[in-house]
Structure formats: C-alpha cells, structure tokens
Design a protein around this motif. Structure first.
Motif, PDB file in Angstrom:
ATOM      1  N   PHE A  41      78.606   4.834 -39.341  1.00  6.82           N
ATOM      2  CA  PHE A  41      78.155   3.643 -40.060  1.00  6.82           C
ATOM      3  C   PHE A  41      78.005   3.915 -41.556  1.00  6.82           C
ATOM      4  N   LEU A  42      78.720   4.940 -42.029  1.00  9.57           N
ATOM      5  CA  LEU A  42      78.798   5.206 -43.461  1.00  9.57           C
ATOM      6  C   LEU A  42      80.194   4.915 -43.989  1.00  9.57           C
ATOM      7  N   GLY A  43      81.203   5.087 -43.132  1.00  6.88           N
ATOM      8  CA  GLY A  43      82.567   4.724 -43.498  1.00  6.88           C
ATOM      9  C   GLY A  43      83.087   5.452 -44.717  1.00  6.88           C
ATOM     10  N   GLY A  44      82.759   6.763 -44.835  1.00  8.28           N
ATOM     11  CA  GLY A  44      83.229   7.499 -46.005  1.00  8.28           C
ATOM     12  C   GLY A  44      82.622   6.994 -47.292  1.00  8.28           C
ATOM     13  N   ILE A  45      81.427   6.412 -47.218  1.00 12.51           N
ATOM     14  CA  ILE A  45      80.725   5.727 -48.311  1.00 12.51           C
ATOM     15  C   ILE A  45      81.535   4.504 -48.758  1.00 12.51           C
ATOM     16  N   ALA A  46      81.627   3.532 -47.850  1.00  7.70           N
ATOM     17  CA  ALA A  46      82.258   2.235 -48.132  1.00  7.70           C
ATOM     18  C   ALA A  46      83.749   2.352 -48.420  1.00  7.70           C
ATOM     19  N   VAL A  47      84.397   3.375 -47.863  1.00  8.63           N
ATOM     20  CA  VAL A  47      85.824   3.602 -48.100  1.00  8.63           C
ATOM     21  C   VAL A  47      86.676   3.101 -46.936  1.00  8.63           C
ATOM     22  N   ASN A  48      86.302   3.446 -45.715  1.00  4.95           N
ATOM     23  CA  ASN A  48      87.166   3.217 -44.556  1.00  4.95           C
ATOM     24  C   ASN A  48      87.057   1.770 -44.067  1.00  4.95           C
ATOM     25  N   SER A  49      87.664   0.874 -44.809  1.00  4.48           N
ATOM     26  CA  SER A  49      87.547  -0.561 -44.519  1.00  4.48           C
ATOM     27  C   SER A  49      87.997  -0.899 -43.102  1.00  4.48           C
ATOM     28  N   ILE A 366      73.896   2.003 -45.158  1.00  3.82           N
ATOM     29  CA  ILE A 366      74.963   1.874 -44.179  1.00  3.82           C
ATOM     30  C   ILE A 366      76.100   1.058 -44.799  1.00  3.82           C
ATOM     31  N   ALA A 367      77.323   1.480 -44.490  1.00  2.00           N
ATOM     32  CA  ALA A 367      78.533   0.802 -44.989  1.00  2.00           C
ATOM     33  C   ALA A 367      79.635   1.002 -43.962  1.00  2.00           C
ATOM     34  N   PRO A 368      79.476   0.402 -42.782  1.00  2.00           N
ATOM     35  CA  PRO A 368      80.426   0.638 -41.694  1.00  2.00           C
ATOM     36  C   PRO A 368      81.770  -0.035 -41.958  1.00  2.00           C
ATOM     37  N   PRO A 369      82.770   0.275 -41.144  1.00  2.00           N
ATOM     38  CA  PRO A 369      84.057  -0.415 -41.277  1.00  2.00           C
ATOM     39  C   PRO A 369      83.897  -1.932 -41.171  1.00  2.00           C
ATOM     40  N   LEU A 370      84.756  -2.664 -41.861  1.00  2.00           N
ATOM     41  CA  LEU A 370      84.698  -4.129 -41.812  1.00  2.00           C
ATOM     42  C   LEU A 370      85.132  -4.662 -40.458  1.00  2.00           C
ATOM     43  N   THR A 371      85.628  -3.796 -39.599  1.00  2.00           N
ATOM     44  CA  THR A 371      86.149  -4.192 -38.286  1.00  2.00           C
ATOM     45  C   THR A 371      85.088  -4.204 -37.196  1.00  2.00           C
ATOM     46  N   ILE A 372      83.858  -3.812 -37.481  1.00  2.00           N
ATOM     47  CA  ILE A 372      82.866  -3.660 -36.413  1.00  2.00           C
ATOM     48  C   ILE A 372      82.552  -4.998 -35.751  1.00  2.00           C
ATOM     49  N   GLY A 373      82.119  -4.889 -34.488  1.00  2.00           N
ATOM     50  CA  GLY A 373      81.760  -6.068 -33.703  1.00  2.00           C
ATOM     51  C   GLY A 373      80.458  -5.864 -32.967  1.00  2.00           C
ATOM     52  N   ASP A 374      80.237  -6.680 -31.938  1.00  2.00           N
ATOM     53  CA  ASP A 374      78.966  -6.674 -31.215  1.00  2.00           C
ATOM     54  C   ASP A 374      78.656  -5.315 -30.598  1.00  2.00           C
ATOM     55  N   ASP A 375      79.639  -4.672 -29.995  1.00  2.00           N
ATOM     56  CA  ASP A 375      79.379  -3.412 -29.291  1.00  2.00           C
ATOM     57  C   ASP A 375      78.903  -2.329 -30.247  1.00  2.00           C
TER      58      ASP A 375
END
Length: 410
Positions: A41-49, A366-375
């Motif tokens: 939930f860091l996504g490479g610090i807002a990198v891994n869109s 936190i800066a997770p991928p923009l693809t995240i969903g409910d799970d």
C-alpha cells in the motif's frame, strides 16, 4: 553473507538500512526472498499506478524494447510525440503547451527551476518563492526549492534566490511583488506528511501570481497521473498554471519525468538552454504512454477518488488510541497519529505483511496502486488494525518500563 551484508558493503549510505529483499510483484502484492507475501500500500511511493507486473506495462516494455529504445534528442520517435500530445491533452494546456522530458521528478523540477530563471532574467525578477516544509527533490537546485532546513544544512550554501514562505494566503500576499519570478507549490505536501494546502490557496495563488506577472509552477510529482482523483491535483482548484512537473505515476515504475508548460511560459526555453541524454527516449515514453492509456481506459482516476473515500471511511471506523484522522485526496492518504510513532507502526505493519511508510514521525502514508478494489481494501484494514494493536502494545510496554522506579543498589 546475507543480502543485508551485501547492501551494507556495496551501497552508498545515503539511505537507511533496507527493510526487506523483494524478488517479485504482482498487482498490489510483493514477495520477499523467503517467499512471504506482502500487501503493498505504498506503491513505490506513489509510483506503481497499475501495481506490479501489469500486463499493459509488461507488453509495452517488451514491444518497444524489441523495436527501438534510444536514439538521442537529435531525433524524434513516435512514442515521444504521442506521449507529449497525451500529457498536453490530460493537463489541458491547449495548442500552445509544450513538454520537456527528463528521467525523474528531480530532473523535471530542475527544468522548472530553469524556466523560472529564464522568466526572471527576461523581466528583472531575481526571487523564486516556495513553501515551508515543501519537498521538490534532492539535487542541488531542487534542494534549494525544498523548504526543509535540516535537509539543506549539510550541503550549504544553497543555490541563491529562493525564499520559503509560510503556507498561508496572507504570507503569499505579503511576499508577492514585481521582483518575484515564480511561485513553486505542491497541491499536497506529500513529504511533509500528506498535508493539504489551505482552502482556496491555489485559486488565490493563481490570481495573485497573474496580477504580478509571476509564473505559477505546480509540482505534481506525487499528485499527478490520477493519484488524487483528478488527472492532476491543480485541477481540483479549477485553475490553469503556467507549468507543472510530473513523474512517479506517469511511468508506472519506469523512470521518467516531465515539465509541461502552458501559454507564454512555453516560449521561454530556446535551443541549447536545457537537455537530457536519456530524457524522452523511446522506451520510457512508450511505457508511460501505455500506463496513462490504461489509467484512462480502465477509469482509474475515478477509481482513485472512490477507493480513497472508501479507505478514509474505513480508517475513521478504526478504534485505536493512536489514530486521530486522515489527510489527503484520492489514493494519497496520510493517517495522522496521536504520537510521533509512525516508524513503530510501519515496522509493525511489515511484520503483519503490510507495506506502508512513515511520511513524518506522526503520519503513516499510503499510496496504493490505482487498481485496488474491495478485496485489497478489506485486507488493508485488517492488517493495519493488527499493526496498530502490535505497535500500541509495544508502546505500552515501553511506557510502563519508563514509569517503573529505578532499582537502588543496597
């Protein structure tokens, strides 16, 4: 010998100790060298869109690598021109907009610094304003723009002409006059702890800079590429800046940055005034174009807005004495803590298989991928609650130890 020994021996000590050895990623998950899975939930610090190993990213990289990677900036390539047109469209520059490509956010902000200097030279304006607690990079130019004295001190003296002002509209009104070349500002101060600007700040900044002939340059390194629920953070304020800088999420993991100019600012650079050997190479621009295309095709900007609200609501329902609230927009979120123990929370999270980050001592970012969903969000909430419980227990033990009376030797 372990990988920790190798890192300690071979890598420059400008970073702290590496926290893990990751060997594989897929979607919102990482695996370490022992085969353990982590929710990232860091996504490479807002990198891994798009998360890790997204098929669109992989296919674009492989296809372009098999065709053309680099030819220097003496020549153009189709992916370079296509990405420039896409960035202009998404930023809303109009026909007069232009794009300069570099390899990182720091390079994009160095180009912005030069843009400000060119404007100042033309108009006799020696001053550049940025904000206290701002972060714009670690190169000597961008470090001068960065409003963190502790980071600057080992490398002083700084590049002259930069002033850091308090983050208030009143301070901006007092500082702006006809001697200022540019104001450089982040829509959300990510490295300061995901701190939003005061209500109406960007609108006031646009009005005041326009009145004084000052360039408004918006640093979108961390807030761009849909991260905040708009393509770029400035768009929430309904303004048009003179330039923006982008990096991180536009490449989805491939190193690339860019300066995007609007209107008259697009005419300031001239041949020979700036350059980068690898900037805008065919490989990087092809990957970034594919990443932005997938963000647009899959509706991930809207997903960032919706999932960000969902996460903030979930955090509000967590009953922990450590959590006091949330800051940020979209999927750039700072979780505020009651005590300066973010490092302990981050360490506890890693033991539970969750990757987050301490933006400052009292904020978990936190800066997770923009693809995240409910799970993924449900799993995050469970893991974060467990992490808070572990950190709280450790802190209570520490507090008890500190409060215990010292033994007196007979």
């Amino acid at each position: 010998m372990s990988w920790q020994d190798d890192a300690g021996r071979d890598l420059v000590r400008s970073f702290g100790e590496r926290m893990a050895m990751f060997v594989r990623g897929e979607g919102a998950y990482l695996w370490d060298d022992a085969g353990r899975r982590y929710l990232d939930f860091l996504g490479g610090i807002a990198v891994n869109s798009l998360g890790h190993a997204h098929p669109v990213f992989v296919e674009a990289l492989a296809r372009q690598a098999a065709t053309l990677t680099h030819v220097s900036n003496y020549f153009a390539t189709p992916p370079q021109l296509q990405l420039a047109a896409t960035l202009k469209r998404l930023a809303g520059t109009g026909e007069r907009g232009r794009v300069y490509f570099g390899n990182s956010g720091a390079e994009a902000n160095e180009a912005a610094f030069k843009l400000a200097r060119l404007h100042g030279r033309e108009s006799g304006r020696p001053r550049i304003l940025t904000l206290e607690n701002a972060f714009h990079g670690r190169t000597m130019g961008t470090l001068a723009l960065t409003g963190k004295p502790a980071m600057q001190e080992p490398f002083s003296p700084m590049v002259p002409g930069v002033e850091h002002i308090p983050v208030t509209i009143e301070a901006l009104e007092a500082a702006l006059d006809d001697t200022v070349a540019a104001l450089v500002v982040e829509p959300i101060q990510g490295e300061a702890g995901v701190v939003e600007l005061p209500e109406g700040y960007l609108a006031a900044a646009r009005e005041l800079t326009s009145a004084h002939g000052v360039l408004l340059i918006v640093d979108e390194i961390q807030t761009g590429a849909g991260r905040t629920g708009a393509w770029f953070g400035f768009q929430h304020a309904g303004i048009t800046p003179d330039a923006i800088t982008v990096a991180k999420g536009i490449g989805g993991g491939f190193p690339i940055g860019a300066l995007i100019t609007f209107g008259d600012a697009s005419e300031l650079f001239f041949p020979g005034s700036h350059g980068s050997t690898f900037g805008g190479n065919a490989l990087g621009t092809a990957v970034a174009g594919a990443v932005l295309g997938e963000i647009e095709r899959a509706g991930l900007v809207a997903n960032a807005a919706a999932r960000g609200a969902q996460i903030r609501d979930a955090i509000a329902d967590i009953h922990s004495p450590l959590v006091t609230g949330c800051r940020g927009q979209g999927l750039l979120i700072g979780i505020a803590l009651a005590r300066p123990v973010a490092g302990a929370v981050v360490a506890a999270a890693q033991t539970h298989g969750l990757i987050v980050n301490a933006a400052n001592p009292s904020t978990v970012r936190i800066a997770p991928p923009l693809t995240i969903g409910d799970d993924e969000i449900a799993e995050f909430v469970d893991l974060f609650q467990a992490s808070l419980a572990t950190a709280t227990e450790a802190l209570l033990l520490d507090d008890a130890a500190d409060a215990a009376p010292a033994k007196v030797n007979a």
